[in-house]
Design a protein around this motif. Structure first.
Motif, PDB file in Angstrom:
ATOM      1  N   ILE A   1      85.391  21.167  -2.744  1.00  0.00           N
ATOM      2  CA  ILE A   1      86.157  20.284  -3.630  1.00  0.00           C
ATOM      3  C   ILE A   1      87.291  19.625  -2.851  1.00  0.00           C
ATOM      4  N   ALA A   2      87.915  20.378  -1.964  1.00  0.00           N
ATOM      5  CA  ALA A   2      88.959  19.793  -1.118  1.00  0.00           C
ATOM      6  C   ALA A   2      88.395  18.643  -0.276  1.00  0.00           C
ATOM      7  N   CYS A   3      87.176  18.814   0.244  1.00  0.00           N
ATOM      8  CA  CYS A   3      86.547  17.736   1.020  1.00  0.00           C
ATOM      9  C   CYS A   3      86.342  16.492   0.151  1.00  0.00           C
TER      10      CYS A   3
ATOM     11  N   ASP B   1      88.127  12.937   0.593  1.00  0.00           N
ATOM     12  CA  ASP B   1      87.109  11.984   1.009  1.00  0.00           C
ATOM     13  C   ASP B   1      86.562  12.341   2.387  1.00  0.00           C
ATOM     14  N   ASN B   2      86.421  13.627   2.640  1.00  0.00           N
ATOM     15  CA  ASN B   2      85.830  14.129   3.882  1.00  0.00           C
ATOM     16  C   ASN B   2      84.338  14.339   3.635  1.00  0.00           C
TER      17      ASN B   2
ATOM     18  N   ILE C   1      78.913  17.279   3.256  1.00  0.00           N
ATOM     19  CA  ILE C   1      77.481  17.380   3.567  1.00  0.00           C
ATOM     20  C   ILE C   1      77.188  18.657   4.351  1.00  0.00           C
ATOM     21  N   GLY C   2      78.096  19.025   5.267  1.00  0.00           N
ATOM     22  CA  GLY C   2      77.898  20.256   6.012  1.00  0.00           C
ATOM     23  C   GLY C   2      77.859  21.479   5.110  1.00  0.00           C
TER      24      GLY C   2
ATOM     25  N   GLY D   1      78.173   3.384   1.380  1.00  0.00           N
ATOM     26  CA  GLY D   1      79.288   2.989   2.233  1.00  0.00           C
ATOM     27  C   GLY D   1      80.429   3.979   2.264  1.00  0.00           C
ATOM     28  N   TRP D   2      80.271   5.169   1.684  1.00  0.00           N
ATOM     29  CA  TRP D   2      81.376   6.126   1.735  1.00  0.00           C
ATOM     30  C   TRP D   2      81.171   7.228   2.763  1.00  0.00           C
ATOM     31  N   LEU D   3      80.081   7.140   3.535  1.00  0.00           N
ATOM     32  CA  LEU D   3      79.915   8.000   4.711  1.00  0.00           C
ATOM     33  C   LEU D   3      80.227   7.159   5.948  1.00  0.00           C
TER      34      LEU D   3
END
Length: 1011
Positions: A538-540, A544-545, A550-551, A572-574
């Protein structure tokens, strides 16, 4: 179905259903609440739970037996410096400051002349404030001049967590894998075209993202829920399945980026982020379910409930403005009791409380969020904030006895409903009766309500139960320009002016706000558990990490991780992958170790998306069971087939082709004669991906296997044509022609034809049309190459099968057979036209068969040794002038051509003669093949032809003396040939016979002319 935003504007909503959430947890006291309370109190452990009052709510629980005036005075003394983030002063005038704080451009709050303000700037805290201000200026400048750079403070933690988690195995239900792949494929089909169309792509992303989350939620709803009790925490409990955890995070990420609604014009627009977060919070992180209704049912009145105020604060924090207004409206102040059973609020105190709360309710009812409008940067919100600050000023003046005209307040029209309880007295009269202040405990709580809705960070954080709730509350309400850390108003700094200049309701602006809100929340003493991957995930999302997200997903579910990675890439957000060597040049291993970077890691080489897709494809390739499962459309696909699809969607084309090449070689190594379905699927997939060379490699290898290990000649020719290998198609055709000429019959027999060859011969046009739909060039090649063999086979069938042309006379039958044979002779002669070998002419039938074909033509010319009898019939000419001319040209060309070509024709003729029934003395066909396999052209240049001929002849299939099925022939030109017949003998005999037939034709023409 697309993610939906507000229900009033969306024609087809995809609403959140809190009651149906698979993530609902049993309300228990959260562990992080205990740790947070310990830090705040510094002493004993707090017993605060989800239905217990927060620090804000605890101040309302007082002892009525104590002297009320003394208590209020103590509370005033303790709280005057902190109310609304402003110093409490009876002479303080908010008229100007309230307008300046409304967000109007150019409005600055002046510091005043007090020297204490200047002294405050000389502290370390002020130095830190200046540093943060400089960082803010930098971020705002970057936001205007280039790509946004967000502060990823938890990126290192996330990387460490997902590195230790590793990659999940493929345990998901086959239906989920197949349907996820189907939706991702549909996303590319609907959203990605030859021309860029951002609106079309955005709409496709919203629809597919919504259907994916619905699919995953349905899948986990079938899982048994764990019975073990556990501490309430953010996200699924520790005993839930990995798929449930992955769905939890993926659902939030996809909602944040792709929830949409339709506006009044029918256009699809992004749902404001606060609205999306409030819905997610209500469905997936709600320990207050039913709390409002419970409080409203409380007796003697809702206001007597110990959690009354806390419930209002939490409702506002969660975007439930209507619930907060309802609680205030139905509070029942006239029924609140003291400990001795007497009414607590009577007369003027009661009227003042009712008036003040009615004004607050009117303010809440006018909030755009009351009507589910959470576009916090639009004009409705701006106007409401201005009016709310004005209402707050009037409420303060009234409650503190400095103003008796509350009825002239901004929201006075909406507070008139309380007049029925005051015997219809005028508002001014009521105000005069309320010269004394509103009871302090009520006044303080109303101040907190205004603090929250006007964006006081400290009020929002104090009302929140955990960092997740605090982050979402700050995202919706926080006015980060309102006050500094001391609670004093700030002058609008340069960084804020830059931010405001570029601020809009765009997705990036909301994500920046979410990032800042998250960091503001965790900077407090809220506890984010670094050992809980869900909280880290959730922090990611809040930071916006995407790489970290994905990891983490990859450690739980590869199908979900790969789907999110592909949607993030298209949406476009990766961020685009930059190889490690690009920005780490000059760093030694020690530097890399300090940075925690491994340049050889797959994520650093391929990027997080491509690395995830490669790992997913490898797992799919090893899964042998998925091919037995059908999706909801009834279609099934093997693991390798899905793997090719997945690898074909990688960002790096070079890396994609490399990995697909490895997979193709693995497929090729496992091919056998019954792998036709696998080959067709592989060829189709590779062609869709534009990897033509790999597609041709697969079908060519399979065609080689068919030609070597089976007798499915038609199928082999089609796959060679599909591989665009005309010389190999010609090899198979030469093999069939060789067999046919050697046996002097149609080969293979009708009963032994494979399905492909049968359809090509008997349903030529329909079959080639079907082939052309798959590959036009291959269909044209096959149709062209097949014509020579088809004509030769037609000659043998007309000769041997009396059921063909049943009404034809023997003479007419011979004429039909001769026409077919002469067309084959003409094709064979095409490459040596004029006595010169020219391979570029690309004749359909090889020149090596020309002597044998001319031998077959002996049956249609007059026997020079018997001028009256022609094969038992009267010597009537069968060949016409054009056909005679074709035969004579072929004889002339063959005699004039080089010795090498003529010798090859001679060698094949001897094989044909030796294969006649009874054979020829001196050698067998197998012996001739052994001697001449090193010859030229067909027999030497085609290993396949030579091998097949040798195996068949030595195996006794054709005239070697072994038992075989008798062949019924209409005639056999070899029957009357001498034992030592040569090519010269055949050509001489043919010349003489043709000359006699030509003379007969001239005489017939002369007779016709005379008559």
């Amino acid at each position: 179905m697309a993610f939906s935003g507000r229900g009033t504007l969306n024609s087809s909503t995809n609403s959140f259903n809190p009651s149906g959430s698979p993530f609902a947890s049993t309300p228990q006291k959260p562990l992080f609440a205990q740790q947070r309370a310990q830090k705040r109190s510094g002493a004993t452990t707090s017993t605060r739970g989800p239905l217990q009052p927060s620090r804000l709510g605890q101040t309302v629980m007082y002892n009525d037996d104590e002297d009320e005036t003394e208590t209020n005075q103590q509370e005033v003394k303790a709280n005057r410096s902190g109310t609304f983030g402003l110093p409490f002063d009876d002479t303080y005038d908010l008229d100007d400051s309230s307008m300046l704080m409304s967000g109007a451009p150019g409005g600055d709050l002046e510091m005043g002349d007090d020297d204490s303000d200047l002294m405050m700037l000389n502290t370390p805290a002020a130095t830190e404030r200046v540093r943060k201000e400089a960082a803010g200026i930098f971020r705002a400048s970057v936001a205007q001049s280039g790509p946004r750079i967000r502060d990823l403070r938890f990126a290192a933690l996330a990387k460490d967590v997902y590195t230790h988690m590793g990659t999940a195995s493929l345990f998901e239900p086959g239906e989920l894998i197949l349907n996820t792949e189907r939706l991702i494929t549909r996303l590319y089909d609907e959203g990605v075209g030859e021309e860029e169309d951002e609106e079309k792509l955005d709409e496709a992303l919203a629809h597919v993202a919504g259907e994916l989350t619905d699919l995953w939620k349905r899948a986990i709803s079938d899982f048994p829920q764990p019975d073990e009790e556990h501490t309430v925490e953010i996200g699924p409990g520790p005993n839930t399945s990995p798929l449930e955890k992955a769905t939890y995070l993926a659902n939030l990420a996809l909602h944040v980026h792709h929830e949409r609604y339709e506006d009044n014009t029918g256009r699809t627009r992004p749902t404001p982020l606060p609205e999306t977060l409030f819905k997610w919070l209500d469905e997936y992180h709600n320990v207050y379910s039913g709390q409002t209704e419970e409080i409203l049912r409380y007796r003697p009145s809702p206001a007597s409930h110990p959690l009354f105020w806390q419930a209002i604060f939490v409702a506002l924090l969660r975007g439930k403005v209507d619930k907060a207004a309802r609680l205030l409206r139905q509070a029942g102040w006239d029924k609140v009791k003291k400990d001795n059973g007497e009414n607590k609020y009577i007369n003027r105190a009661l009227e003042s409380v009712q008036l003040a709360t009615a004004e607050t309710v009117a303010m809440l009812e006018n909030c755009p969020g009351y009507n589910e409008n959470w576009d916090i940067w639009n004009s409705d919100w701006t106007l409401w904030r201005v009016r709310t600050r004005g209402a707050l000023d009037h409420l303060r003046r009234f409650a503190e006895g400095r103003d008796n005209t509350l009825g002239d307040s901004t929201f006075s029209d909406f507070s008139a409903s309380v007049s029925s309880t005051r015997n219809r007295e005028s508002m001014a009269g009521l105000a005069r009766r309320a010269e004394s202040q509103v009871p302090w405990e009520i006044y303080e709580k109303l101040n907190i309500i205004f603090d929250i809705v006007l964006g006081s960070k400290h009020a929002i954080l104090d009302a929140a139960q955990d960092w997740c709730e605090a982050t979402i509350g700050l995202t919706a309400w926080w006015d980060d320009r309102r006050a500094d850390k001391f609670g004093n108003p700030l002058t609008m700094a340069r960084s804020q002016a830059l931010t405001l200049a570029s601020q809009s309701a765009s997705t990036d602006s909301y994500l920046d706000r979410l990032n800042n809100a998250f960091h503001a929340a965790v900077e407090e003493d809220f506890y984010l558990n670094p050992n809980n991957p869900v909280e880290v995930g959730i922090a990611c999302i809040f930071e916006d990490n995407v790489k970290g997200l994905i990891g983490l997903l990859r450690g739980w579910s590869l199908p979900i991780a790969s789907a999110v990675a592909e949607i993030a890439s298209l949406g476009g957000w990766l961020p685009q992958h930059q190889p490690g060597a690009f920005f780490m040049e000059g760093l030694d291993q020690d530097d890399l170790d300090v940075l925690g970077v491994d340049p050889t890691a797959p994520d650093e080489i391929d990027g997080i998306k491509d690395s995830t897709l490669i790992q997913y494809a490898q797992k799919l390739t090893d899964d042998e069971d998925i091919g037995t499962i059908a999706d909801h459309m009834g279609e099934s696909r093997d693991g390798w087939e899905l793997a090719i699809h997945v690898l074909g969607r990688m960002d790096s084309q070079e890396r994609s082709e490399e990995m697909i090449g490895i997979l193709v070689r693995h497929i090729v190594d496992s091919l056998h004669v019954d792998s036709g379905e696998v080959v067709d699927k592989t060829w189709s997939l590779l062609n869709e991906l534009g990897m033509i060379s790999y597609a041709e490699e697969v079908v060519e290898t399979y065609a080689d296997i068919l030609a070597r290990d089976s007798h499915r000649y038609g199928e082999a020719m089609w796959y060679f044509a599909l591989a665009h290998k005309p010389h190999k198609v010609r090899e198979v055709m030469n093999l069939l022609i060789s067999y046919s000429l050697i046996q002097s019959t149609a080969f293979p027999p009708n009963e032994d034809l494979d399905d492909w060859l049968h359809r090509l011969l008997n349903e030529r046009n329909e079959t080639l049309e079907q082939c052309a739909k798959q590959d036009l060039e291959a269909a044209e090649l096959l149709g062209k190459m097949l014509s020579g063999y088809a004509s030769l086979r037609q000659y043998f069938i007309i000769r041997d099968d009396e059921s063909i042309l049943p009404n034809a006379t023997p003479y007419a039958r011979k004429q039909q057979a001769a026409a077919a044979l002469v067309s084959v002779i003409a094709s064979s002669d095409d490459n040596i036209r004029g006595g010169l070998l020219d391979p570029t002419r690309d004749g359909i039938v090889g020149e090596d068969f020309l002597l044998a074909l001319l031998g077959e033509a002996l049956a249609f010319v007059t026997n020079p040794d018997n001028t009256n009898v022609h094969l038992g019939q009267q010597a009537l000419p069968i060949l016409n002038l054009d056909q005679i001319d074709t035969i004579l040209k072929a004889i002339e060309d063959l005699q004039a051509v080089s010795d090498r070509v003529r010798n090859t024709c001679e060698e094949f003729l001897q094989i044909v003669l030796a294969s006649a029934p009874g054979g020829l003395k001196g050698s067998t066909p197998a012996d001739l093949i052994k001697k001449n396999a090193s010859g030229s052209l067909v027999l030497a240049g085609s290993t396949m032809v030579a091998t097949q001929l040798k195996n068949s002849l030595s195996g006794g299939l054709v005239g070697s003396g072994a038992k075989m099925n008798p062949v019924k022939r209409g005639w056999d030109w070899r029957a009357d040939m001498p034992a030592k017949t040569t090519g010269e003998d055949v050509m001489r005999r043919l010349r003489l016979g043709v000359a006699k037939d030509l003379a007969g034709l001239w005489l017939a023409d002369a007779d016709n002319a005379l008559w």
